[in-house]
Enzyme design. Sequence first.
Site, short mmCIF file in Angstrom:
data_model
loop_
_atom_site.label_atom_id
_atom_site.label_comp_id
_atom_site.label_asym_id
_atom_site.label_seq_id
_atom_site.Cartn_x
_atom_site.Cartn_y
_atom_site.Cartn_z
N SER A 1 0.80 -1.22 0.00
CA SER A 1 0.00 0.00 0.00
C SER A 1 0.84 1.27 0.00
O SER A 1 0.32 2.34 -0.30
CB SER A 1 -0.95 0.01 1.20
N LYS B 1 0.57 4.52 6.91
CA LYS B 1 0.08 5.31 5.78
C LYS B 1 0.71 6.70 5.87
O LYS B 1 1.42 7.03 6.81
CB LYS B 1 -1.45 5.45 5.82
#
Length: 231
Positions: free
Chosen positions: A38, A93
């Site tokens: 990701s 993230k």
Amino acid sequence: MHEKSLLREYLEALLIAVIFATFARTWVVQAFKIPSGSMEKNLLIGDHILVNKFIYGPTLSALEERLLPVRKVRRGDVVVFKFPQDPTRDFIKRCMGLPGDTLKLVDKDLFINGRHVDDSKITWYEDSESYPRQLYFHPKRVRDNFGPRTVPAASYFCMGDNRDNSNDSRFWGTVPESYLKGRALMVYWSVESEQDSGEWPGAQGKLQQLSRLARHFFTLTRWDRTFRIVR
């Protein structure tokens, strides 16, 4: 008598080392493994990173903020946090929205507070298709067209750099400030790996993984990523 005192010294030194290591892991720095793609191409599956857990620590006064190496989260920080839907799991993230920010995605282009954000240096798209806003019930609609959404107080909007393959705030909402664990600091070791399913492979599977790594340590290690600063 001398042997007993020597043994006691060793035990005391070991106890101090354990206490210090526990303190450091809890409050200062922690190791973290990248389990998925990701954050590609900035962080790869198999990257082992150090996380600065002290930087977002609470302070009692403005003087402490000036003297200590602490600060608030900034837009663009790569952060590790407890996954809001399952706090037993850690996610990594990039923080893109601060409290009070309004975010919107239009055909993959990001707008913050009404202004287009050029994030081309950090983002990567593996899918050339853009899912239109009109596909109301399509699970990938919010991937490319999202918002506008305003970030609540004491919360952060976090997204993966690999925007087409990231389970992030677009799908499950913002990250509470209390769930932040720290800021990614650097890659201390990187090894070619497959995506982690998140499930325990079993004792035999784990032994096979360790055996493969031991036999191919030098060829599997990505030496060019060693001690790379995370930005």
